[in-house]
Design an enzyme around this catalytic site. Structure first.
Site, mmCIF file in Angstrom:
data_model
loop_
_atom_site.group_PDB
_atom_site.id
_atom_site.type_symbol
_atom_site.label_atom_id
_atom_site.label_comp_id
_atom_site.label_asym_id
_atom_site.label_seq_id
_atom_site.Cartn_x
_atom_site.Cartn_y
_atom_site.Cartn_z
ATOM 1 N N ARG A 1 -6.089 15.101 -56.496
ATOM 2 C CA ARG A 1 -4.717 15.212 -56.162
ATOM 3 C C ARG A 1 -4.633 14.805 -54.663
ATOM 4 O O ARG A 1 -5.195 15.364 -53.832
ATOM 5 C CB ARG A 1 -3.827 16.617 -56.486
ATOM 6 C CG ARG A 1 -4.182 16.844 -57.835
ATOM 7 C CD ARG A 1 -2.992 17.842 -58.504
ATOM 8 N NE ARG A 1 -3.469 18.140 -59.905
ATOM 9 C CZ ARG A 1 -3.260 17.582 -60.970
ATOM 10 N NH1 ARG A 1 -2.729 16.178 -60.777
ATOM 11 N NH2 ARG A 1 -3.420 17.863 -62.226
ATOM 12 N N ASP A 2 -3.630 13.788 -54.326
ATOM 13 C CA ASP A 2 -3.281 13.563 -53.019
ATOM 14 C C ASP A 2 -2.537 14.603 -52.319
ATOM 15 O O ASP A 2 -1.763 15.287 -53.227
ATOM 16 C CB ASP A 2 -2.374 12.195 -53.306
ATOM 17 C CG ASP A 2 -2.220 11.541 -51.731
ATOM 18 O OD1 ASP A 2 -2.547 10.332 -51.634
ATOM 19 O OD2 ASP A 2 -1.518 12.111 -50.767
ATOM 20 N N ASN B 1 -4.752 0.302 -51.897
ATOM 21 C CA ASN B 1 -4.204 -0.276 -50.428
ATOM 22 C C ASN B 1 -5.689 -0.925 -49.808
ATOM 23 O O ASN B 1 -6.705 -0.063 -49.866
ATOM 24 C CB ASN B 1 -3.535 0.865 -49.773
ATOM 25 C CG ASN B 1 -2.281 1.230 -50.219
ATOM 26 O OD1 ASN B 1 -1.325 0.300 -50.751
ATOM 27 N ND2 ASN B 1 -1.776 2.612 -50.305
ATOM 28 N N HIS C 1 -10.262 3.797 -52.583
ATOM 29 C CA HIS C 1 -9.627 4.855 -53.480
ATOM 30 C C HIS C 1 -8.348 4.145 -54.346
ATOM 31 O O HIS C 1 -7.696 3.115 -53.658
ATOM 32 C CB HIS C 1 -9.071 6.070 -52.621
ATOM 33 C CG HIS C 1 -8.203 5.469 -51.580
ATOM 34 N ND1 HIS C 1 -8.616 5.055 -50.362
ATOM 35 C CD2 HIS C 1 -6.922 5.454 -51.432
ATOM 36 C CE1 HIS C 1 -7.732 4.981 -49.716
ATOM 37 N NE2 HIS C 1 -6.594 5.070 -50.156
ATOM 38 N N HIS D 1 -4.903 4.826 -56.001
ATOM 39 C CA HIS D 1 -3.837 5.639 -56.350
ATOM 40 C C HIS D 1 -3.318 5.648 -57.729
ATOM 41 O O HIS D 1 -2.947 4.524 -58.101
ATOM 42 C CB HIS D 1 -2.693 5.491 -55.256
ATOM 43 C CG HIS D 1 -2.915 5.395 -53.750
ATOM 44 N ND1 HIS D 1 -2.413 6.564 -53.255
ATOM 45 C CD2 HIS D 1 -3.588 4.606 -53.006
ATOM 46 C CE1 HIS D 1 -2.786 6.418 -51.884
ATOM 47 N NE2 HIS D 1 -3.351 5.302 -51.737
HETATM 48 P P1 AMP Z 1 -3.958 4.963 -48.113
HETATM 49 O O1 AMP Z 1 -2.902 4.862 -47.240
HETATM 50 O O2 AMP Z 1 -4.001 4.133 -49.395
HETATM 51 O O3 AMP Z 1 -5.312 4.942 -47.379
HETATM 52 O O4 AMP Z 1 -4.153 6.293 -48.648
HETATM 53 C C1 AMP Z 1 -4.515 7.526 -48.492
HETATM 54 C C2 AMP Z 1 -4.165 8.639 -48.882
HETATM 55 O O5 AMP Z 1 -4.776 9.853 -48.671
HETATM 56 C C3 AMP Z 1 -2.711 9.194 -48.938
HETATM 57 O O6 AMP Z 1 -1.953 9.036 -49.772
HETATM 58 C C4 AMP Z 1 -2.756 10.486 -48.044
HETATM 59 O O7 AMP Z 1 -1.825 11.330 -48.596
HETATM 60 C C5 AMP Z 1 -4.168 10.903 -48.814
HETATM 61 N N1 AMP Z 1 -4.855 12.186 -47.999
HETATM 62 C C6 AMP Z 1 -4.839 12.465 -46.746
HETATM 63 N N2 AMP Z 1 -5.668 13.322 -46.710
HETATM 64 C C7 AMP Z 1 -5.968 13.883 -47.902
HETATM 65 C C8 AMP Z 1 -6.831 14.992 -48.216
HETATM 66 N N3 AMP Z 1 -7.321 15.931 -47.324
HETATM 67 N N4 AMP Z 1 -6.688 15.162 -49.345
HETATM 68 C C9 AMP Z 1 -6.210 14.579 -50.539
HETATM 69 N N5 AMP Z 1 -5.427 13.420 -49.994
HETATM 70 C C10 AMP Z 1 -5.299 13.040 -48.764
#
Ligand code: AMP
Ligand code: ZN
Length: 128
Positions: A42-43, A100, A113, A115
């Protein structure tokens, strides 16, 4: 699965990649599915009622690099996302799957990753 009990995988020495450290069990995450090659968790800052990140366990900086180096693994990421979507009850009403990639997309974590977003109407694809 308890945090810190993630088998024998270890992040490469000195890695500062957040998602490699989650794979290694060095940073806790709410894991919803794991396969031999992928992990879904989970995000930490959800943007929808369901917001799950699906990653390859192996490090690739973004989806383009992943797809070029190992298209089979890219497919496994998609397959895991589809199973999680089903398990999270998103199949009927639908969901969004988003990678992204690079600065214009606002990529913040440079480990490929997907989403997986759903659980409510998600609105237009882009804000203008
Ligand atoms: P992006 O902007 O596509 O690189 O997305 C990175 C995502 O990682 C964001 O939606 C963050 O909320 C998520 N994120 C950052 N740190 C963590 C973590 N420790 N556990 C889960 N999700 C995270
Ligand atoms: Zn990584």
């Amino acid at each position: 699965m308890p945090d810190g009990d993630r088998g024998t995988y270890h992040a490469p020495m000195g890695t500062d990649c957040l998602f490699c450290r989650i794979v290694a069990g060095e940073i806790p995450a709410t894991i919803v599915r794991e396969t031999a090659t992928t992990l879904a968790f989970r995000d930490i800052d959800p943007k929808a009622p369901v917001h799950v990140l699906v990653i390859p366990k192996e490090h690739y900086a973004d989806v383009a690099t992943l797809a070029e180096a190992d298209p089979g693994l890219a497919g496994e990421v998609l397959a895991t996302a589809a199973v999680v979507a089903e398990e999270e009850g998103l199949t009927g009403d639908g969901f969004r799957l988003m990678f992204n990639t690079g600065p214009h997309a606002g990529q913040e974590v440079f480990h490929a990753h997907a989403h997986l977003l759903g659980g409510a109407p998600l609105g237009p694809m882009l804000c203008r």
